[in-house]
Design a protein around this motif. Structure first.
Motif, PDB file in Angstrom:
ATOM      1  N   GLU A 155       0.824  -1.208   0.000  1.00 46.67           N
ATOM      2  CA  GLU A 155       0.000   0.000   0.000  1.00 46.67           C
ATOM      3  C   GLU A 155       0.852   1.249   0.000  1.00 46.67           C
ATOM      4  OE1 GLU A 155      -3.079  -0.025   2.943  1.00 46.67           O
ATOM      5  OE2 GLU A 155      -3.764  -1.981   2.247  1.00 46.67           O
ATOM      6  N   ASP A 156       1.949   1.214   0.763  1.00 39.61           N
ATOM      7  CA  ASP A 156       2.867   2.354   0.772  1.00 39.61           C
ATOM      8  C   ASP A 156       3.385   2.598  -0.633  1.00 39.61           C
ATOM      9  OD1 ASP A 156       2.487   2.371   3.433  1.00 39.61           O
ATOM     10  OD2 ASP A 156       4.392   1.418   3.952  1.00 39.61           O
ATOM     11  N   TYR A 157       3.671   1.488  -1.324  1.00 40.56           N
ATOM     12  CA  TYR A 157       4.201   1.620  -2.667  1.00 40.56           C
ATOM     13  C   TYR A 157       3.216   2.369  -3.560  1.00 40.56           C
ATOM     14  CZ  TYR A 157       6.089   0.806  -7.218  1.00 40.56           C
ATOM     15  OH  TYR A 157       6.587   1.038  -8.470  1.00 40.56           O
ATOM     16  N   SER A 158       1.943   1.962  -3.500  1.00 35.75           N
ATOM     17  CA  SER A 158       0.946   2.595  -4.370  1.00 35.75           C
ATOM     18  C   SER A 158       0.887   4.092  -4.115  1.00 35.75           C
ATOM     19  CB  SER A 158      -0.438   2.007  -4.111  1.00 35.75           C
ATOM     20  OG  SER A 158      -0.403   0.635  -4.341  1.00 35.75           O
ATOM     21  N   ILE A 159       0.860   4.462  -2.841  1.00 36.51           N
ATOM     22  CA  ILE A 159       0.735   5.877  -2.506  1.00 36.51           C
ATOM     23  C   ILE A 159       1.942   6.652  -2.994  1.00 36.51           C
ATOM     24  CG2 ILE A 159       0.627   7.508  -0.595  1.00 36.51           C
ATOM     25  CD1 ILE A 159      -0.932   5.265   0.930  1.00 36.51           C
ATOM     26  N   LYS A 160       3.143   6.116  -2.700  1.00 34.39           N
ATOM     27  CA  LYS A 160       4.350   6.838  -3.068  1.00 34.39           C
ATOM     28  C   LYS A 160       4.499   6.917  -4.587  1.00 34.39           C
ATOM     29  CE  LYS A 160       9.102   7.609  -2.161  1.00 34.39           C
ATOM     30  NZ  LYS A 160      10.239   7.471  -1.294  1.00 34.39           N
ATOM     31  N   ALA A 161       4.244   5.793  -5.260  1.00 36.49           N
ATOM     32  CA  ALA A 161       4.432   5.774  -6.708  1.00 36.49           C
ATOM     33  C   ALA A 161       3.481   6.759  -7.383  1.00 36.49           C
ATOM     34  CB  ALA A 161       4.209   4.365  -7.239  1.00 36.49           C
ATOM     35  N   GLN A 162       2.240   6.833  -6.884  1.00 35.88           N
ATOM     36  CA  GLN A 162       1.289   7.747  -7.512  1.00 35.88           C
ATOM     37  C   GLN A 162       1.687   9.195  -7.309  1.00 35.88           C
ATOM     38  OE1 GLN A 162      -2.325   6.317  -5.889  1.00 35.88           O
ATOM     39  NE2 GLN A 162      -2.286   4.538  -7.214  1.00 35.88           N
ATOM     40  N   ALA A 163       2.198   9.484  -6.100  1.00 33.83           N
ATOM     41  CA  ALA A 163       2.623  10.863  -5.837  1.00 33.83           C
ATOM     42  C   ALA A 163       3.810  11.214  -6.730  1.00 33.83           C
ATOM     43  CB  ALA A 163       2.988  11.021  -4.371  1.00 33.83           C
ATOM     44  N   LEU A 164       4.775  10.286  -6.841  1.00 30.14           N
ATOM     45  CA  LEU A 164       5.951  10.553  -7.669  1.00 30.14           C
ATOM     46  C   LEU A 164       5.552  10.682  -9.136  1.00 30.14           C
ATOM     47  CD1 LEU A 164       8.684   8.208  -6.146  1.00 30.14           C
ATOM     48  CD2 LEU A 164       8.488  10.677  -5.941  1.00 30.14           C
ATOM     49  N   ALA A 165       4.604   9.846  -9.575  1.00 30.73           N
ATOM     50  CA  ALA A 165       4.180   9.903 -10.970  1.00 30.73           C
ATOM     51  C   ALA A 165       3.510  11.241 -11.261  1.00 30.73           C
ATOM     52  CB  ALA A 165       3.237   8.753 -11.283  1.00 30.73           C
ATOM     53  N   ALA A 166       2.688  11.709 -10.322  1.00 28.86           N
ATOM     54  CA  ALA A 166       2.011  12.985 -10.528  1.00 28.86           C
ATOM     55  C   ALA A 166       3.023  14.116 -10.592  1.00 28.86           C
ATOM     56  CB  ALA A 166       1.012  13.229  -9.406  1.00 28.86           C
ATOM     57  N   ALA A 167       4.130  13.974  -9.851  1.00 24.70           N
ATOM     58  CA  ALA A 167       5.141  15.022  -9.847  1.00 24.70           C
ATOM     59  C   ALA A 167       6.179  14.788 -10.940  1.00 24.70           C
ATOM     60  CB  ALA A 167       5.821  15.063  -8.484  1.00 24.70           C
ATOM     61  N   ASP A 168       5.966  13.742 -11.774  1.00 23.95           N
ATOM     62  CA  ASP A 168       6.888  13.399 -12.847  1.00 23.95           C
ATOM     63  C   ASP A 168       8.301  13.178 -12.299  1.00 23.95           C
ATOM     64  OD1 ASP A 168       7.457  12.733 -15.369  1.00 23.95           O
ATOM     65  OD2 ASP A 168       7.689  14.762 -16.147  1.00 23.95           O
ATOM     66  N   ASP A 169       8.401  12.394 -11.237  1.00 26.96           N
ATOM     67  CA  ASP A 169       9.670  12.238 -10.547  1.00 26.96           C
ATOM     68  C   ASP A 169       9.916  10.760 -10.226  1.00 26.96           C
ATOM     69  OD1 ASP A 169      11.971  13.167  -9.400  1.00 26.96           O
ATOM     70  OD2 ASP A 169      11.070  13.616  -7.451  1.00 26.96           O
ATOM     71  N   MET A 170       9.545   9.862 -11.159  1.00 24.17           N
ATOM     72  CA  MET A 170       9.692   8.437 -10.903  1.00 24.17           C
ATOM     73  C   MET A 170      11.158   8.023 -10.975  1.00 24.17           C
ATOM     74  SD  MET A 170       6.939   7.001 -10.121  1.00 24.17           S
ATOM     75  CE  MET A 170       6.193   5.452 -10.580  1.00 24.17           C
ATOM     76  N   PRO A 171      11.525   6.968 -10.232  1.00 24.31           N
ATOM     77  CA  PRO A 171      12.893   6.438 -10.361  1.00 24.31           C
ATOM     78  C   PRO A 171      13.086   5.760 -11.716  1.00 24.31           C
ATOM     79  CG  PRO A 171      11.590   5.123  -8.843  1.00 24.31           C
ATOM     80  CD  PRO A 171      10.758   6.300  -9.200  1.00 24.31           C
ATOM     81  N   ASP A 172      14.261   5.177 -11.948  1.00 20.88           N
ATOM     82  CA  ASP A 172      14.558   4.592 -13.258  1.00 20.88           C
ATOM     83  C   ASP A 172      13.716   3.348 -13.528  1.00 20.88           C
ATOM     84  OD1 ASP A 172      16.528   6.513 -13.689  1.00 20.88           O
ATOM     85  OD2 ASP A 172      17.973   5.338 -12.527  1.00 20.88           O
ATOM     86  N   VAL A 173      13.610   2.500 -12.516  1.00 20.49           N
ATOM     87  CA  VAL A 173      12.853   1.256 -12.677  1.00 20.49           C
ATOM     88  C   VAL A 173      11.852   1.173 -11.541  1.00 20.49           C
ATOM     89  CG1 VAL A 173      13.002  -1.244 -12.868  1.00 20.49           C
ATOM     90  CG2 VAL A 173      14.895   0.165 -13.665  1.00 20.49           C
ATOM     91  N   PHE A 174      10.628   0.821 -11.880  1.00 22.79           N
ATOM     92  CA  PHE A 174       9.604   0.769 -10.845  1.00 22.79           C
ATOM     93  C   PHE A 174       8.530  -0.238 -11.228  1.00 22.79           C
ATOM     94  CE2 PHE A 174       7.079   3.322 -13.681  1.00 22.79           C
ATOM     95  CZ  PHE A 174       8.007   4.165 -14.274  1.00 22.79           C
ATOM     96  N   ILE A 175       7.684  -0.549 -10.250  1.00 18.59           N
ATOM     97  CA  ILE A 175       6.609  -1.518 -10.452  1.00 18.59           C
ATOM     98  C   ILE A 175       5.357  -0.791 -10.935  1.00 18.59           C
ATOM     99  CG2 ILE A 175       5.015  -3.028  -9.230  1.00 18.59           C
ATOM    100  CD1 ILE A 175       7.436  -4.441  -8.966  1.00 18.59           C
ATOM    101  N   VAL A 176       4.698  -1.346 -11.947  1.00 19.17           N
ATOM    102  CA  VAL A 176       3.437  -0.780 -12.414  1.00 19.17           C
ATOM    103  C   VAL A 176       2.375  -1.882 -12.471  1.00 19.17           C
ATOM    104  CG1 VAL A 176       2.271   0.458 -14.261  1.00 19.17           C
ATOM    105  CG2 VAL A 176       4.683   0.881 -13.827  1.00 19.17           C
ATOM    106  N   PRO A 177       1.337  -1.787 -11.653  1.00 19.31           N
ATOM    107  CA  PRO A 177       0.228  -2.732 -11.794  1.00 19.31           C
ATOM    108  C   PRO A 177      -0.454  -2.516 -13.144  1.00 19.31           C
ATOM    109  CG  PRO A 177       0.097  -1.545  -9.704  1.00 19.31           C
ATOM    110  CD  PRO A 177       1.142  -0.870 -10.533  1.00 19.31           C
ATOM    111  N   GLY A 178      -0.971  -3.586 -13.719  1.00 19.56           N
ATOM    112  CA  GLY A 178      -1.569  -3.480 -15.039  1.00 19.56           C
ATOM    113  C   GLY A 178      -2.625  -2.393 -15.154  1.00 19.56           C
ATOM    114  N   SER A 179      -3.383  -2.159 -14.063  1.00 13.24           N
ATOM    115  CA  SER A 179      -4.470  -1.176 -14.140  1.00 13.24           C
ATOM    116  C   SER A 179      -3.947   0.250 -14.252  1.00 13.24           C
ATOM    117  CB  SER A 179      -5.378  -1.291 -12.913  1.00 13.24           C
ATOM    118  OG  SER A 179      -4.638  -1.056 -11.743  1.00 13.24           O
ATOM    119  N   TRP A 180      -2.679   0.483 -13.927  1.00 15.96           N
ATOM    120  CA  TRP A 180      -2.137   1.832 -14.065  1.00 15.96           C
ATOM    121  C   TRP A 180      -1.544   2.050 -15.447  1.00 15.96           C
ATOM    122  CZ3 TRP A 180       1.429   2.813  -9.201  1.00 15.96           C
ATOM    123  CH2 TRP A 180       0.708   2.529  -8.031  1.00 15.96           C
ATOM    124  N   MET A 181      -1.363   0.947 -16.189  1.00 20.75           N
ATOM    125  CA  MET A 181      -0.521   1.023 -17.375  1.00 20.75           C
ATOM    126  C   MET A 181      -1.045   2.029 -18.401  1.00 20.75           C
ATOM    127  SD  MET A 181       2.382  -0.066 -18.193  1.00 20.75           S
ATOM    128  CE  MET A 181       2.972  -1.644 -17.594  1.00 20.75           C
TER     129      MET A 181
END
Lengths: 445, 298
Positions: A83-109
């Motif tokens: 759950e922490d991952y989902s929250i952090k990844a979404q915040a980083l994605a919204a800020a266009d600040d994702m790391p080089d490699v990350f996990i993406v659930p199919g529903s976000w693709m």
């Protein structure tokens, strides 16, 4: 004195502002200054789960092997809980600040592809055909958009299997798991007389119903063409008969009292525990529960446990042996990474983490890897885990709705199904609400 | 403050600057940013599409949002009774001569306020639990087995069930607030009232309540603000379920943004929440003030 106070005040404010903004820049500068390749990796596999979860064990083992073989590649790794991952990844994605490699659930693709957050990997995969072709059929699909592969799958396997207590069913005269819904309802009534629930069910965290029940049930009723039509906007509707019928079956089970009464307020762990305690004769869950049964069930329950899938629906268009499955979660690469040494290193790392060796380890630990491990040492597997593996390999895999449908539609189904199971909404109402959300989604691409 | 002692305007400003900078950084700027985002269809990446007031128009039609709003209002109602009202009664009891060990009672009633909302929610999840819960085993023990329920699965009274833990947590805080307010009432007034034969309920109604009105107003406003932005308890206890039955505005905005990837709509919801909450607080201040002034005439 006054001058002092002013300088102090300004100084304080200046430091507070500067320290807030300055940190990040320095780090980046340091990373780029050296020749060493640095890969920033963020995922939801954790050290603490090694040995407990086949996926965590295999992926982290692959990463450790990569680190040992490529000492000059530095990996800045961040391990987060689901759950922490989902929250952090979404915040980083919204800020266009994702790391080089990350996990993406199919529903976000779809969202990530539309927003150009993830990199198409076709060119890189084409350089490594042997690795690319090792993945099981269909496992790359949920990470592919318009023919471009955006994600490397990790585990596959069905999200729907039934783990049932064969002893309890034979006590009420069923030597095998009921083969039709009529028989199943009859078994439910007989079990209810003894104070046992047919299924235990736990949907507090929302999402369980969709992944372990609705996806498989709907496919049995409507067949896979309906799902494809929904996905392509081809005219199928959530108010179509098949979908309503599938929800209706669940509603009937709840209304008849064959599920535990607290079905919306307990989570999946409690659901499995009810089965372990003998309060229920079966539960529906994904392949991930196999190792839970092996490791945590009381001996008598583990011995009596067998694995199957839902019966077919009379008049249904789908394959009664199918189960919702395929890969659900992917490793993706940041769209900002350019072709070159770094991307090479990333692809090699992903091969280590999800490819042949990792897959073999995952299968031996009781998981169902997306990469076909071929022959592996089945002797290490417990009977229940092996049964789950074989049921998974035999099942015709259909789409897992929560990974394929847009998140806005998924959320509505997740919420409405709780109302249906609680008896405050009808399957028809759920269908209408879902259709509304689906039309909103279609209107705003 | 005398004019000679008063620092110059710019000195004051300089002192305030660090605080103001921080405040704008964490409060004002995000609110303004949310206001801007609320005019976009934005799924969380670099691409945004300007859609004007479309998000707000959708809020007006959004049944789930208005249901959540009603739940907030309902929770506020329960809160005013269960938190402020009960706290007032507790404070009166603690002031009266009937109760022994007042220090112990004060400490015990304040204790839940020191716990994190998630812990409170977890505790109450256990209390409400169908199979092992204290509530159900208590009912069985009393021979009321027919009332045994899977409490958090009930759609009807779910908002009440979620409000109870909230009251349980906050009652201590409001009791302290009331005690502070009540202790400022002149003892002589109370003595005179007693001499005139006003005891118990009559003393409370005719003497204490009018004199404690300012405290009651502050407590009520705090309670309204707390309940209108409620999130943690509901999130941890039911997640807004079953279905949307216990959803509140903040939870719905969170879900829209972070589970449905509708950041633009989520921002519009946030702005709507701020507006509605301010409106309600403004209306209640207006109402309470007027009644206060009427009371002042006597």
């Amino acid at each position: 004195m006054r001058k002092w106070s002013l300088t102090l005040g300004l100084l304080l404010s200046a430091t507070s502002v500067l320290s807030a903004c300055g940190g990040g820049e320095n780090e980046d500068a340091a990373a780029e200054g050296t020749d060493k390749i640095t890969i920033k990796l963020m995922h939801r596999y954790q050290e603490s789960n090694i040995g407990k979860s086949p996926e965590d064990t295999a992926v982290l083992d692959g990463l450790a092997r990569f680190r040992a073989d490529y000492p000059d590649v530095e990996i800045v790794e961040e391990q987060l809980q689901n759950e922490d991952y989902s929250i952090k990844a979404q915040a980083l994605a919204a800020a266009d600040d994702m790391p080089d490699v990350f996990i993406v659930p199919g529903s976000w693709m779809t969202n990530f592809v539309n927003n150009e957050i993830v990199l198409p990997l076709n060119a890189e995969l084409d350089k490594r055909p042997e690795w690319r072709d090792g993945y099981r059929a269909g496992t790359l699909d949920a990470g592919t958009r318009d023919g471009q592969v955006y994600g490397i799958p990790i585990a596959a396997g069905p999200t729907h299997l039934i783990y049932y207590n064969a002893q309890m069913f034979s006590d009420i005269g069923y030597s095998e798991f009921p083969a039709t819904w009529e028989e199943l309802m009859d078994a439910g009534a007989k079990l209810a007389e003894k104070g046992i629930n047919l299924f235990s069910y736990g949907d507090k965290s929302k999402g369980y119903a969709l992944s372990s029940w609705i996806s498989a049930l709907t496919d049995r009723a409507t067949g896979p063409e309906w799902t494809d039509s929904i996905l392509s906007g081809g005219g199928a509707k959530f108010t179509d008969e098949g979908f309503v019928k599938a929800i209706g079956i669940m509603s009937d089970l709840a209304k008849a009292g064959y599920l535990n009464k607290d079905l919306n307020s307990v989570d999946a762990d409690a659901m499995v525990n009810y089965y372990f305690e003998g309060r229920s004769a079966a539960f529906a869950s994904g392949i991930w529960s196999a190792m839970n049964v092996v490791n945590n069930a009381p001996e008598a329950i583990a011995e009596a446990t067998h694995v199957t899938v839902f019966p077919g629906i009379e008049g249904g268009l789908g394959n009664p042996l199918s189960s919702s499955g395929g890969a659900g979660v992917y490793y993706s690469v940041n769209a900002g990474v350019e072709a070159g040494d770094k991307l090479e290193a990333i692809m090699t790392m992903l091969d280590y983490m999800t490819g042949a060796d990792s897959a073999r380890l995952m299968a031996e630990a009781g998981g169902f890897p997306a990469y076909d491990p071929g022959e592996f040492d089945r002797g290490k597997l417990d009977r229940v885990a092996l049964e789950a593996y074989e049921a998974s390999a035999a099942a015709d895999s259909t789409k897992i709705f929560d990974l394929w449908f847009d998140a806005s539609v998924v959320e509505v189904i997740n919420t409405e199904i709780q109302g249906v199971m609680a008896g405050s909404r009808t399957p028809e109402q759920l269908a209408e609400e879902t259709q509304k959300a689906y039309e909103t989604f279609l209107a705003k691409p | 403050m005398g004019k000679a002692l008063r620092p110059k305007g710019w000195v004051l400003l300089a002192y305030l600057l660090p605080g103001l900078v921080l405040y704008s950084f964490v409060v004002l700027i995000p609110i303004l940013a949310a206001f801007r985002y609320s005019f976009f269809s934005w799924t969380g990446g670099p691409k945004k599409q300007f859609i004007g007031w479309e998000n707000y128009a959708e809020i007006m039609r959004d049944e789930v949002f208005w249901r959540s709003f009603l739940n907030n209002v309902l929770m506020t109602g329960y809160g005013l009774i269960g938190q402020v009202g009960l706290a007032f009664v507790f404070a009166l009891l603690l002031m009266s001569k009937l109760v022994k060990w007042k220090g112990l009672h004060r400490t015990m009633s304040y204790f839940p306020s020191t716990l994190a909302p998630v812990i409170i929610a977890f505790l109450w999840m256990l209390i409400y639990n169908y199979n092992y819960g204290m509530l159900n085993s208590g009912l069985k023990g009393l021979g009321l087995g027919s009332l045994v329920q899977s409490w958090l699965d009930l759609t009807g009274p779910i908002v009440l069930l979620v409000s109870i833990p909230l009251s349980w947590q906050n009652i201590g805080f409001f009791t302290l607030l009331m005690l502070a307010g009540l202790s400022s009432i002149n003892k002589e007034v109370l003595e005179v009232a007693e001499l005139d034969g006003a005891t118990g309920v009559r003393k409370a109604w005719y003497v204490i309540i009018p004199l404690a009105k300012p405290t009651l107003i502050v407590a009520s406003l705090l309670c309204i603000a707390n309940n209108m932005r409620g999130f943690e308890h509901v999130y941890a206890l039911t997640g807004g379920g079953p279905g949307n039955a216990s959803s509140v505005m903040a939870l719905y905005a969170y879900q829209s943004s972070f589970l449905r990837f509708r950041y633009g709509y989520g921002s519009a919801l946030a702005i709507a929440i701020i507006t509605l909450t301010m409106l309600i607080i403004w209306l209640s201040t207006l109402g309470l003030r007027r009644r206060n002034q009427e009371g002042g005439v006597y």
